[in-house]
Design a protein around this motif. Structure first.
Motif, PDB file in Angstrom:
ATOM      1  N   ALA A 168       0.813  -1.216   0.000  1.00 35.99           N
ATOM      2  CA  ALA A 168       0.000   0.000   0.000  1.00 35.99           C
ATOM      3  C   ALA A 168       0.848   1.267   0.000  1.00 35.99           C
ATOM      4  CB  ALA A 168      -0.934   0.006   1.209  1.00 35.99           C
ATOM      5  N   LEU A 169       2.052   1.223   0.584  1.00 38.48           N
ATOM      6  CA  LEU A 169       2.895   2.417   0.558  1.00 38.48           C
ATOM      7  C   LEU A 169       3.465   2.664  -0.837  1.00 38.48           C
ATOM      8  CD1 LEU A 169       4.926   2.639   3.898  1.00 38.48           C
ATOM      9  CD2 LEU A 169       2.866   3.874   3.201  1.00 38.48           C
ATOM     10  N   ALA A 170       3.794   1.591  -1.554  1.00 41.98           N
ATOM     11  CA  ALA A 170       4.229   1.752  -2.942  1.00 41.98           C
ATOM     12  C   ALA A 170       3.092   2.341  -3.775  1.00 41.98           C
ATOM     13  CB  ALA A 170       4.673   0.411  -3.514  1.00 41.98           C
ATOM     14  N   ARG A 171       1.882   1.890  -3.507  1.00 37.70           N
ATOM     15  CA  ARG A 171       0.739   2.426  -4.250  1.00 37.70           C
ATOM     16  C   ARG A 171       0.458   3.871  -3.835  1.00 37.70           C
ATOM     17  NH1 ARG A 171      -4.884  -0.571  -5.917  1.00 37.70           N
ATOM     18  NH2 ARG A 171      -5.678   1.163  -7.184  1.00 37.70           N
ATOM     19  N   LEU A 172       0.665   4.192  -2.561  1.00 36.97           N
ATOM     20  CA  LEU A 172       0.460   5.567  -2.103  1.00 36.97           C
ATOM     21  C   LEU A 172       1.425   6.509  -2.806  1.00 36.97           C
ATOM     22  CD1 LEU A 172      -0.879   7.613  -0.201  1.00 36.97           C
ATOM     23  CD2 LEU A 172       0.820   6.977   1.544  1.00 36.97           C
ATOM     24  N   GLU A 173       2.667   6.091  -2.970  1.00 42.75           N
ATOM     25  CA  GLU A 173       3.632   6.928  -3.689  1.00 42.75           C
ATOM     26  C   GLU A 173       3.150   7.176  -5.116  1.00 42.75           C
ATOM     27  OE1 GLU A 173       8.428   7.005  -4.191  1.00 42.75           O
ATOM     28  OE2 GLU A 173       7.408   5.208  -4.923  1.00 42.75           O
ATOM     29  N   ARG A 174       2.703   6.113  -5.781  1.00 39.74           N
ATOM     30  CA  ARG A 174       2.198   6.253  -7.153  1.00 39.74           C
ATOM     31  C   ARG A 174       0.953   7.130  -7.188  1.00 39.74           C
ATOM     32  NH1 ARG A 174      -1.213   2.466  -9.988  1.00 39.74           N
ATOM     33  NH2 ARG A 174      -0.766   0.895  -8.386  1.00 39.74           N
ATOM     34  N   ALA A 175       0.063   6.948  -6.220  1.00 42.19           N
ATOM     35  CA  ALA A 175      -1.178   7.730  -6.175  1.00 42.19           C
ATOM     36  C   ALA A 175      -0.886   9.217  -6.028  1.00 42.19           C
ATOM     37  CB  ALA A 175      -2.053   7.240  -5.021  1.00 42.19           C
ATOM     38  N   LEU A 176       0.068   9.549  -5.166  1.00 43.30           N
ATOM     39  CA  LEU A 176       0.419  10.957  -4.962  1.00 43.30           C
ATOM     40  C   LEU A 176       0.934  11.582  -6.250  1.00 43.30           C
ATOM     41  CD1 LEU A 176       2.100  10.690  -1.462  1.00 43.30           C
ATOM     42  CD2 LEU A 176       0.172  12.189  -2.009  1.00 43.30           C
ATOM     43  N   GLY A 177       1.819  10.877  -6.947  1.00 44.31           N
ATOM     44  CA  GLY A 177       2.349  11.413  -8.201  1.00 44.31           C
ATOM     45  C   GLY A 177       1.264  11.623  -9.233  1.00 44.31           C
ATOM     46  N   VAL A 408      -9.016  12.783  -1.185  1.00 42.83           N
ATOM     47  CA  VAL A 408      -8.731  13.025  -2.606  1.00 42.83           C
ATOM     48  C   VAL A 408      -7.887  11.924  -3.223  1.00 42.83           C
ATOM     49  CG1 VAL A 408      -8.963  15.536  -2.483  1.00 42.83           C
ATOM     50  CG2 VAL A 408      -6.742  14.469  -2.025  1.00 42.83           C
ATOM     51  N   LEU A 409      -7.203  11.138  -2.394  1.00 45.49           N
ATOM     52  CA  LEU A 409      -6.341  10.077  -2.916  1.00 45.49           C
ATOM     53  C   LEU A 409      -7.051   8.730  -3.024  1.00 45.49           C
ATOM     54  CD1 LEU A 409      -2.914  10.670  -1.112  1.00 45.49           C
ATOM     55  CD2 LEU A 409      -3.584  11.360  -3.422  1.00 45.49           C
ATOM     56  N   ARG A 410      -8.211   8.600  -2.411  1.00 43.78           N
ATOM     57  CA  ARG A 410      -8.860   7.290  -2.360  1.00 43.78           C
ATOM     58  C   ARG A 410      -9.208   6.731  -3.733  1.00 43.78           C
ATOM     59  NH1 ARG A 410     -12.500   8.412   3.144  1.00 43.78           N
ATOM     60  NH2 ARG A 410     -10.638   8.727   4.479  1.00 43.78           N
ATOM     61  N   PRO A 411      -9.652   7.564  -4.697  1.00 46.22           N
ATOM     62  CA  PRO A 411      -9.882   7.002  -6.045  1.00 46.22           C
ATOM     63  C   PRO A 411      -8.619   6.435  -6.678  1.00 46.22           C
ATOM     64  CG  PRO A 411     -10.981   9.121  -5.805  1.00 46.22           C
ATOM     65  CD  PRO A 411     -10.095   8.962  -4.602  1.00 46.22           C
ATOM     66  N   TYR A 412      -7.452   7.002  -6.308  1.00 46.48           N
ATOM     67  CA  TYR A 412      -6.180   6.515  -6.855  1.00 46.48           C
ATOM     68  C   TYR A 412      -5.699   5.270  -6.098  1.00 46.48           C
ATOM     69  CZ  TYR A 412      -5.897  11.151  -9.016  1.00 46.48           C
ATOM     70  OH  TYR A 412      -6.133  12.286  -9.743  1.00 46.48           O
ATOM     71  N   MET A 413      -6.319   4.979  -4.972  1.00 51.12           N
ATOM     72  CA  MET A 413      -5.910   3.839  -4.131  1.00 51.12           C
ATOM     73  C   MET A 413      -6.916   2.694  -4.222  1.00 51.12           C
ATOM     74  SD  MET A 413      -3.012   4.602  -2.537  1.00 51.12           S
ATOM     75  CE  MET A 413      -2.982   3.485  -1.135  1.00 51.12           C
ATOM     76  N   GLY A 414      -7.712   2.707  -5.283  1.00 54.87           N
ATOM     77  CA  GLY A 414      -8.697   1.637  -5.471  1.00 54.87           C
ATOM     78  C   GLY A 414      -9.766   1.631  -4.386  1.00 54.87           C
TER      79      GLY A 414
END
Length: 420
Positions: A168-177, A408-414
């Protein structure tokens, strides 16, 4: 680099600008050397004109079958004189260039005096520091406890100042970008750009990274450089160009890996992700007319602030003082996020107006009404992804070690709303 005409017109003002950065005066020295160079060039032109005249005389004498030995000796002497004058002018020019290459940009009049970061000025603060009912942890404590932030494996692979992110942290980094790119392209008109991560000397020099910051960057065996930031390829994309006036402003953004040697930072921020050799950043670059650069600086900084506001990160805007403003910048705003785990403000974005400093180094111009003129270039972090993730983790942590995901990040985090 710097405008020699302006320097000749007022060397005292040039030295006063250097003094604001704590540097010694060089204005009169440069003016004297430039006068010597110009005198050599004037003598060179006279010698070249004399050689042309002698060449005609030699031709005339030969047609008349007269002796040319004496005048040919003069021609040989002139040739040697011309070679000496050319070498003299080039040597002086090299000395002048070497001095100018090492001199930072002139500061904007609005930059406050000061020696270091303690003298920076708070412009405004956005948001309230989150009051936690428990002792907050730092990001690396949270990440390691979750098993999603792995420094030992990174050290085994690459050494210190690297990290392996998992799950999930790898995905969080991608989501932020992705969130940053979407915000800047859809709302602020930046054009998404994919750039090379390796650049040549000209690109690094043109964006003021060489020669001063060579030791801060990684160089490959074939002489190219790993980019310290996407500012380098984005800005250098207009290197050597004369742009149509109606093409400005040009606004570009790139999400890229960045590489820095962190020379001179031994012992600083050793734990965690704050100071890494490799990191991800969303870069903003603008190329504008000189009269538009001040407004563009504010616009760029507000674009970066918008990302922080929507993430719910408490931050403050700082106007950097003379002693803390970077080499290539005329004026810089830093955005500093409040990190509850560190109980400290830490830089998360830096937005700089370089005026025509980089444009002169890379000869980037536009077609102004009175002929080609240098553009102004600006660059900013919109934002540093790793540091933004640190701010999210520490701001949204819970007592049990889990981390809430900003809405705001939840759509990017599935649809995930919590890590842990």
């Amino acid at each position: 680099m710097h405008d020699l005409k302006a320097l000749r017109a007022d060397p005292a003002a040039f030295d006063a600008a250097l003094a604001r950065r704590g540097l010694s005066p060089v204005g009169q020295q440069l003016v004297s050397e430039d006068e010597e160079r110009r005198a050599a060039l004037a003598a060179l032109q006279d010698a070249q004109a004399a050689r042309k005249t002698i060449a005609k005389e030699i031709g005339l004498l030969k047609r008349q079958k007269l002796d040319t030995s004496e005048i040919e000796a003069k021609a040989v002497a002139l040739r040697d004189q011309i070679a000496g004058l050319e070498e003299c002018a080039n040597t002086i020019q090299t000395r002048i260039d070497n001095v100018l290459k090492a001199l930072p940009n002139r500061l904007d009049a609005s930059v406050p005096d000061g020696k270091n970061e303690d003298d920076n000025v708070i412009v405004h603060v956005r948001g309230e520091k989150r009051e936690l009912a428990f002792e907050p942890k730092q990001h690396f404590e949270l990440g390691e406890a979750l098993g999603l932030m792995d420094f030992p494996t990174a050290a085994k692979l690459s050494g210190t100042r690297f990290v392996v992110l998992r799950g999930a942290l790898a995905r969080l980094e991608r989501a932020l970008g992705q969130f940053m790119l979407d915000t800047h392209t859809s709302e602020f008109g930046y054009s998404e750009t994919s750039v090379p991560l390796l650049v040549n000397d000209d690109a690094m020099y043109g964006t003021d990274k060489l020669p001063k910051f060579a030791e801060d960057s990684f160089r490959t065996e074939d002489g190219r450089w790993l980019i310290p930031t996407a500012e380098v390829p984005l800005t250098a994309s207009v290197m050597g160009d004369i742009l149509p006036a109606d093409s400005l402003p040009i606004r570009m953004t790139a999400l890229s890996q960045c590489f820095r040697s962190e020379a001179g930072s031994a012992g600083r921020d050793v734990r965690g992700m704050l100071r890494q050799h490799q990191f991800t950043k969303c870069e903003l670059v603008s190329v504008v007319r000189p009269e538009d650069s001040e407004a563009e600086h504010e616009r760029m900084t507000q674009a970066a602030e918008t990302v922080l506001e929507r993430l719910g990160i408490t931050f403050r805007r700082m106007l950097l003082c003379a002693g803390d403003t970077g080499f290539g910048a005329a004026k810089t705003f830093d955005l500093e996020a409040w990190l509850p785990g560190q109980k400290a403000w830490r830089e998360i974005s830096s937005c700089s107006n370089t005026r025509d400093f980089q444009a002169r180094r890379m000869n980037a111009r536009y077609r102004a009404e009175n002929g080609p003129a240098f553009v102004n270039t600006l660059n900013g972090s919109g934002l540093a992804v790793g540091r933004t993730m640190i701010a999210v983790m520490e701001t949204y942590q819970n007592e049990d070690g889990s981390i809430d995901i900003p809405e705001v990040l939840r759509p990017y985090m599935g649809g995930l709303n919590r890590i842990g």
